[in-house]
Design an enzyme around this catalytic site. Structure first.
Site, PDB file in Angstrom:
ATOM      1  N   PRO A 119      -4.973   0.137  -5.461  1.00  0.00           N
ATOM      2  CA  PRO A 119      -4.344   0.639  -4.227  1.00  0.00           C
ATOM      3  C   PRO A 119      -3.475   1.884  -4.372  1.00  0.00           C
ATOM      4  O   PRO A 119      -2.255   1.846  -4.228  1.00  0.00           O
ATOM      5  CB  PRO A 119      -3.525  -0.561  -3.760  1.00  0.00           C
ATOM      6  CG  PRO A 119      -3.147  -1.257  -5.033  1.00  0.00           C
ATOM      7  CD  PRO A 119      -4.330  -1.087  -5.948  1.00  0.00           C
ATOM      8  N   CYS A 120      -4.122   3.021  -4.591  1.00  0.00           N
ATOM      9  CA  CYS A 120      -3.388   4.286  -4.686  1.00  0.00           C
ATOM     10  C   CYS A 120      -2.739   4.655  -3.351  1.00  0.00           C
ATOM     11  O   CYS A 120      -1.811   5.463  -3.329  1.00  0.00           O
ATOM     12  CB  CYS A 120      -4.293   5.395  -5.193  1.00  0.00           C
ATOM     13  SG  CYS A 120      -5.829   5.592  -4.297  1.00  0.00           S
TER      14      CYS A 120
END
Length: 179
Positions: free
Chosen positions: A121-122
């Site tokens: 989850p950037c």
């Protein structure tokens, strides 16, 4: 090595999932570019878990990952994977976690080359001042994902990046380095 490919239509655009027999290699927003599908059990599991995420019934992913990158990129991506649903960290926070306390900019570079959107989850990484800095999928998608996870965003920021529909048909930026 065989690379398997499948596609999933999401509320924020078409996603392309590429996997080896080991795990997911790439998950990107592909705009309207769609190739030949040849799914395997990894891409099937990925699609199912993404559907659950978008429906609101999944907050964590349990999928094998086979991302290709440098040791530093792998370390950053590992930290990204530890950011819980509904929480954010800054680039500086991650730099400290990978023992590079002055490496926020390098973390930003590794974050931008994350080949596995959403699952790694950037989108949960924000600027030190709480701003929506950089997202290869587009800031509109980043805002949508953060709001989907219940993260409050300042109203002025929300208004600036509210039109996710204009992004749906665009291929994720910075994908030229992917295989």
């Amino acid at each position: 090595m065989i690379i398997y490919t499948d596609y999933l239509e999401t509320p924020i655009g078409l996603m392309e999932c590429k996997a080896s027999d080991i795990g997911i290699r790439q998950l990107i927003f592909c705009g309207s570019e769609q190739g030949v599908e040849n799914a395997n059990n990894v891409t099937d599991a990925c699609k199912l878990q993404l559907l659950e995420y978008f429906e609101g019934s999944r907050q964590a992913f349990d999928l094998p990952i086979d991302a290709q990158g440098t040791d530093f990129q792998q370390a950053v991506w590992g930290c990204l994977s530890q950011i819980p649903f509904g929480k954010t960290l800054t680039y500086a926070d991650i730099a400290k976690k990978v023992n590079k306390p002055k490496g926020a900019q390098a973390v930003g570079g590794a974050n931008g080359r994350n080949p596995i959107s959403i699952i790694v989850p950037c989108h949960r990484v924000i600027g030190a001042n709480g701003s929506l800095t950089g997202y290869a999928g587009g800031l509109e998608r980043k805002l949508w994902l953060l709001q989907h996870e219940g993260i409050a965003i300042k109203q002025s920021i929300s208004q600036s990046y509210a039109d996710v529909n204009s992004m749906k048909c665009q291929r994720q930026a910075k994908t030229q380095f992917l295989n």
